[in-house]
Scaffold this motif. Structure first.
Motif, short mmCIF file in Angstrom:
data_model
loop_
_atom_site.label_atom_id
_atom_site.label_comp_id
_atom_site.label_asym_id
_atom_site.label_seq_id
_atom_site.Cartn_x
_atom_site.Cartn_y
_atom_site.Cartn_z
N LYS A 188 23.39 29.46 126.14
CA LYS A 188 23.02 31.37 125.77
C LYS A 188 22.34 31.18 124.11
O LYS A 188 22.78 29.80 123.42
CB LYS A 188 24.26 31.44 125.03
N VAL A 189 21.37 31.77 123.73
CA VAL A 189 20.64 31.39 121.95
C VAL A 189 21.43 32.17 121.82
O VAL A 189 21.73 33.49 121.98
CB VAL A 189 19.39 32.15 122.87
N LEU A 190 21.82 31.63 120.83
CA LEU A 190 22.58 32.58 118.83
C LEU A 190 21.48 32.80 118.21
O LEU A 190 22.03 33.91 117.98
CB LEU A 190 24.00 31.31 118.53
N HIS A 191 20.67 31.95 117.81
CA HIS A 191 20.22 32.00 116.96
C HIS A 191 18.82 30.78 117.30
O HIS A 191 18.54 29.91 117.27
CB HIS A 191 20.47 31.52 115.51
N PHE A 192 17.38 31.47 117.02
CA PHE A 192 16.41 30.48 116.29
C PHE A 192 15.86 30.40 114.75
O PHE A 192 15.57 32.09 114.07
CB PHE A 192 15.13 31.22 117.59
#
Length: 268
Positions: free
Chosen positions: A151-155
Protein backbone atom coordinates in the motif's frame (compact mmCIF):
# COMPACT_ATOMS: atom_id res chain seq x y z
CA UNK A 1 23.73 37.63 -8.03
CA UNK A 2 20.42 37.38 -6.22
CA UNK A 3 19.30 34.53 -4.00
CA UNK A 4 16.45 33.39 -6.35
CA UNK A 5 18.95 33.21 -9.25
CA UNK A 6 21.36 31.07 -7.22
CA UNK A 7 18.47 28.86 -6.13
CA UNK A 8 17.40 28.38 -9.74
CA UNK A 9 20.89 27.29 -10.78
CA UNK A 10 21.14 24.86 -7.88
CA UNK A 11 17.72 23.35 -8.69
CA UNK A 12 18.72 22.90 -12.34
CA UNK A 13 21.99 21.25 -11.28
CA UNK A 14 20.10 18.93 -8.96
CA UNK A 15 17.69 17.95 -11.74
CA UNK A 16 20.60 17.32 -14.14
CA UNK A 17 22.23 15.01 -11.60
CA UNK A 18 18.95 13.10 -11.10
CA UNK A 19 18.49 12.65 -14.86
CA UNK A 20 21.99 11.24 -15.24
CA UNK A 21 21.49 8.76 -12.39
CA UNK A 22 18.18 7.60 -13.89
CA UNK A 23 19.90 7.23 -17.29
CA UNK A 24 22.50 4.96 -15.68
CA UNK A 25 19.73 2.78 -14.23
CA UNK A 26 17.91 2.52 -17.59
CA UNK A 27 21.15 1.77 -19.46
CA UNK A 28 21.84 -0.99 -16.94
CA UNK A 29 18.45 -2.55 -17.75
CA UNK A 30 19.18 -2.25 -21.49
CA UNK A 31 22.53 -4.03 -21.06
CA UNK A 32 20.78 -6.85 -19.18
CA UNK A 33 18.31 -7.23 -22.06
CA UNK A 34 21.18 -7.28 -24.59
CA UNK A 35 22.97 -10.06 -22.69
CA UNK A 36 19.73 -12.04 -22.43
CA UNK A 37 19.06 -11.77 -26.18
CA UNK A 38 22.68 -12.60 -27.06
CA UNK A 39 22.58 -15.72 -24.87
CA UNK A 40 19.11 -16.90 -26.02
CA UNK A 41 18.13 -15.12 -29.27
CA UNK A 42 15.46 -17.75 -29.93
CA UNK A 43 13.39 -16.44 -27.00
CA UNK A 44 11.86 -13.70 -29.20
CA UNK A 45 10.16 -16.38 -31.31
CA UNK A 46 8.26 -17.84 -28.37
CA UNK A 47 4.53 -16.97 -28.13
CA UNK A 48 3.85 -14.14 -25.70
CA UNK A 49 7.51 -13.10 -25.36
CA UNK A 50 7.78 -9.33 -24.84
CA UNK A 51 11.58 -8.95 -24.94
CA UNK A 52 11.64 -6.72 -28.02
CA UNK A 53 8.75 -4.53 -26.88
CA UNK A 54 10.38 -4.20 -23.46
CA UNK A 55 13.66 -3.21 -25.14
CA UNK A 56 11.83 -0.62 -27.24
CA UNK A 57 10.27 0.88 -24.11
CA UNK A 58 13.70 1.09 -22.45
CA UNK A 59 15.27 2.78 -25.49
CA UNK A 60 12.38 5.25 -25.68
CA UNK A 61 12.84 6.06 -21.99
CA UNK A 62 16.59 6.50 -22.48
CA UNK A 63 15.94 8.84 -25.43
CA UNK A 64 13.49 10.92 -23.37
CA UNK A 65 15.97 11.17 -20.51
CA UNK A 66 18.74 12.20 -22.91
CA UNK A 67 16.58 14.93 -24.44
CA UNK A 68 15.59 16.12 -20.97
CA UNK A 69 19.28 16.28 -20.02
CA UNK A 70 20.02 18.45 -23.07
CA UNK A 71 17.12 20.75 -22.19
CA UNK A 72 18.19 21.15 -18.57
CA UNK A 73 21.81 21.72 -19.65
CA UNK A 74 20.66 24.48 -22.03
CA UNK A 75 18.62 26.01 -19.24
CA UNK A 76 21.69 26.03 -16.97
CA UNK A 77 23.74 27.73 -19.71
CA UNK A 78 21.04 30.34 -20.16
CA UNK A 79 20.86 30.97 -16.41
CA UNK A 80 24.63 31.42 -16.25
CA UNK A 81 24.72 33.61 -19.39
CA UNK A 82 22.17 35.92 -17.80
CA UNK A 83 24.41 36.43 -14.78
CA UNK A 84 27.88 36.57 -16.29
CA UNK A 85 29.24 39.76 -17.93
CA UNK A 86 29.76 39.45 -21.69
CA UNK A 87 32.89 41.62 -21.99
CA UNK A 88 35.75 43.26 -20.05
CA UNK A 89 34.86 45.58 -17.14
CA UNK A 90 33.60 48.94 -18.26
CA UNK A 91 32.09 47.66 -21.51
CA UNK A 92 28.32 47.53 -21.92
CA UNK A 93 26.70 44.15 -22.18
CA UNK A 94 26.36 42.85 -25.71
CA UNK A 95 22.80 42.99 -26.94
CA UNK A 96 21.25 39.70 -27.94
CA UNK A 97 20.35 39.47 -31.61
CA UNK A 98 17.04 38.18 -32.95
CA UNK A 99 18.52 34.79 -33.90
CA UNK A 100 19.82 34.30 -30.37
CA UNK A 101 16.47 35.36 -28.94
CA UNK A 102 14.65 32.83 -31.10
CA UNK A 103 17.11 30.10 -30.11
CA UNK A 104 16.64 30.88 -26.43
CA UNK A 105 12.86 30.91 -26.85
CA UNK A 106 13.04 27.47 -28.53
CA UNK A 107 15.18 26.07 -25.71
CA UNK A 108 12.77 27.45 -23.12
CA UNK A 109 9.88 25.83 -25.00
CA UNK A 110 11.63 22.43 -25.03
CA UNK A 111 12.33 22.72 -21.31
CA UNK A 112 8.70 23.63 -20.67
CA UNK A 113 7.44 20.54 -22.53
CA UNK A 114 9.89 18.28 -20.71
CA UNK A 115 8.97 19.80 -17.36
CA UNK A 116 5.24 19.40 -18.10
CA UNK A 117 5.67 15.69 -18.90
CA UNK A 118 7.75 15.18 -15.76
CA UNK A 119 5.21 17.02 -13.62
CA UNK A 120 2.41 14.84 -15.03
CA UNK A 121 4.35 11.69 -14.19
CA UNK A 122 5.11 12.88 -10.66
CA UNK A 123 1.48 13.91 -10.16
CA UNK A 124 0.32 10.44 -11.25
CA UNK A 125 2.68 8.90 -8.69
CA UNK A 126 1.36 11.24 -5.97
CA UNK A 127 -2.20 10.16 -6.80
CA UNK A 128 -1.31 6.56 -5.91
CA UNK A 129 -1.40 7.40 -2.19
CA UNK A 130 -3.60 4.87 -0.43
CA UNK A 131 -3.64 2.55 -3.46
CA UNK A 132 -2.32 -0.99 -3.63
CA UNK A 133 0.52 -1.49 -6.12
CA UNK A 134 3.02 -4.16 -7.11
CA UNK A 135 6.45 -3.57 -5.56
CA UNK A 136 9.83 -5.14 -6.28
CA UNK A 137 11.59 -5.60 -2.93
CA UNK A 138 14.54 -7.57 -1.63
CA UNK A 139 13.60 -9.07 1.72
CA UNK A 140 16.22 -9.50 4.43
CA UNK A 141 16.02 -13.29 4.28
CA UNK A 142 15.87 -13.52 0.47
CA UNK A 143 18.77 -13.75 -1.98
CA UNK A 144 16.85 -12.06 -4.81
CA UNK A 145 14.15 -9.50 -5.41
CA UNK A 146 10.52 -10.45 -4.91
CA UNK A 147 7.27 -8.91 -6.11
CA UNK A 148 4.32 -8.47 -3.76
CA UNK A 149 1.35 -6.23 -3.05
CA UNK A 150 1.94 -3.13 -0.91
CA UNK A 151 0.00 0.00 0.00
CA UNK A 152 1.36 3.42 -0.98
CA UNK A 153 1.77 5.67 2.07
CA UNK A 154 3.55 8.61 0.45
CA UNK A 155 5.41 9.73 -2.68
CA UNK A 156 8.25 12.25 -2.35
CA UNK A 157 8.48 14.36 -5.51
CA UNK A 158 11.94 15.59 -4.58
CA UNK A 159 13.60 12.19 -4.13
CA UNK A 160 11.22 10.37 -6.53
CA UNK A 161 10.73 7.70 -3.88
CA UNK A 162 7.67 5.83 -2.69
CA UNK A 163 7.08 4.97 0.95
CA UNK A 164 5.04 1.77 0.98
CA UNK A 165 3.59 -0.60 3.56
CA UNK A 166 3.54 -4.38 3.35
CA UNK A 167 0.23 -4.99 5.11
CA UNK A 168 0.76 -8.75 5.34
CA UNK A 169 2.21 -9.54 8.81
CA UNK A 170 5.49 -11.42 8.76
CA UNK A 171 6.13 -14.75 10.45
CA UNK A 172 7.04 -14.72 14.13
CA UNK A 173 10.60 -15.84 13.38
CA UNK A 174 10.94 -12.87 11.00
CA UNK A 175 10.02 -10.32 13.63
CA UNK A 176 6.32 -10.22 12.72
CA UNK A 177 4.30 -7.09 12.06
CA UNK A 178 3.94 -4.95 8.98
CA UNK A 179 6.94 -3.58 7.13
CA UNK A 180 7.63 -0.25 5.47
CA UNK A 181 9.94 0.29 2.50
CA UNK A 182 11.25 3.22 0.50
CA UNK A 183 11.46 2.37 -3.19
CA UNK A 184 12.29 4.29 -6.41
CA UNK A 185 9.68 4.74 -9.13
CA UNK A 186 11.28 1.99 -11.23
CA UNK A 187 10.33 -0.64 -8.61
CA UNK A 188 6.62 0.17 -8.51
CA UNK A 189 3.91 -1.00 -10.94
CA UNK A 190 0.37 0.39 -10.47
CA UNK A 191 -2.50 -2.08 -10.82
CA UNK A 192 -5.35 -1.42 -13.29
CA UNK A 193 -8.36 0.29 -11.71
CA UNK A 194 -11.80 -1.27 -11.78
CA UNK A 195 -13.49 2.08 -12.44
CA UNK A 196 -11.05 3.29 -15.12
CA UNK A 197 -10.59 0.94 -18.07
CA UNK A 198 -8.94 3.49 -20.39
CA UNK A 199 -5.43 2.28 -19.55
CA UNK A 200 -6.18 -1.40 -18.96
CA UNK A 201 -3.90 -3.58 -21.07
CA UNK A 202 -5.49 -6.63 -22.68
CA UNK A 203 -3.12 -9.61 -22.68
CA UNK A 204 -3.79 -12.16 -25.44
CA UNK A 205 -3.52 -15.91 -25.02
CA UNK A 206 0.11 -17.02 -24.63
CA UNK A 207 1.26 -13.73 -23.10
CA UNK A 208 3.57 -13.87 -20.10
CA UNK A 209 2.46 -11.62 -17.25
CA UNK A 210 3.06 -10.91 -13.58
CA UNK A 211 0.03 -11.74 -11.44
CA UNK A 212 -1.07 -12.06 -7.82
CA UNK A 213 -1.24 -15.73 -6.89
CA UNK A 214 -4.75 -16.54 -5.57
CA UNK A 215 -5.01 -16.38 -1.79
CA UNK A 216 -1.69 -14.54 -1.36
CA UNK A 217 -0.19 -11.05 -1.70
CA UNK A 218 2.75 -12.30 -3.80
CA UNK A 219 3.15 -11.87 -7.55
CA UNK A 220 4.62 -14.52 -9.83
CA UNK A 221 5.31 -15.02 -13.51
CA UNK A 222 2.36 -16.65 -15.33
CA UNK A 223 1.08 -17.40 -18.83
CA UNK A 224 -2.37 -16.40 -20.12
CA UNK A 225 -4.25 -19.53 -21.25
CA UNK A 226 -7.90 -18.52 -21.56
CA UNK A 227 -9.37 -18.06 -25.03
CA UNK A 228 -12.87 -16.88 -24.12
CA UNK A 229 -12.08 -13.61 -22.35
CA UNK A 230 -14.24 -11.08 -24.23
CA UNK A 231 -14.17 -7.96 -22.03
CA UNK A 232 -11.43 -6.05 -20.28
CA UNK A 233 -13.26 -6.61 -16.98
CA UNK A 234 -13.28 -10.41 -17.35
CA UNK A 235 -10.96 -12.46 -15.15
CA UNK A 236 -7.83 -14.07 -16.55
CA UNK A 237 -7.20 -17.80 -16.58
CA UNK A 238 -3.49 -18.27 -15.88
CA UNK A 239 -0.86 -20.97 -15.47
CA UNK A 240 1.76 -19.92 -12.93
CA UNK A 241 5.37 -20.99 -13.38
CA UNK A 242 6.58 -23.67 -10.94
CA UNK A 243 2.98 -24.36 -9.85
CA UNK A 244 2.96 -27.99 -10.91
CA UNK A 245 0.45 -30.41 -9.44
CA UNK A 246 0.42 -34.09 -10.42
CA UNK A 247 2.67 -33.43 -13.38
CA UNK A 248 0.62 -30.55 -14.82
CA UNK A 249 0.15 -26.81 -14.31
CA UNK A 250 -3.33 -26.05 -12.91
CA UNK A 251 -5.25 -23.17 -14.45
CA UNK A 252 -6.11 -20.49 -11.89
CA UNK A 253 -8.51 -17.56 -12.13
CA UNK A 254 -7.10 -14.10 -11.35
CA UNK A 255 -9.03 -10.76 -11.50
CA UNK A 256 -7.87 -8.45 -14.30
CA UNK A 257 -6.91 -5.73 -11.79
CA UNK A 258 -4.31 -8.06 -10.25
CA UNK A 259 -2.47 -8.73 -13.54
CA UNK A 260 0.28 -6.47 -14.95
CA UNK A 261 2.82 -6.58 -17.78
CA UNK A 262 5.84 -8.76 -17.11
CA UNK A 263 8.85 -6.57 -16.21
CA UNK A 264 12.46 -7.57 -16.70
CA UNK A 265 13.76 -10.14 -14.20
CA UNK A 266 10.44 -10.96 -12.50
CA UNK A 267 10.14 -13.15 -9.46
CA UNK A 268 10.36 -16.76 -10.56
Amino acid sequence: MSSPEISGILESSKELDRLRKEQEEVLGEINKMHKKLQATPEVVEKPGDNSLSRLKILYTHAKDLSEAEVNVSNMLLNQLDALLPTGPPGQPRRRIGNDQKRKRMKNDSDISRSSTSMRSQLEACSNLKGEQVAARVRLDEADKDEWFVVKVLHFDKETREFEVLDEEPGDDDEGGGQRKYKLPMSRIIPFPKKNDLSNVQDFPTGSQVLAVYPGTTALYKATVVNVHRKRKTDDYLLEFDDDEENGALPQRTVPFQKVVALPEEPRQ
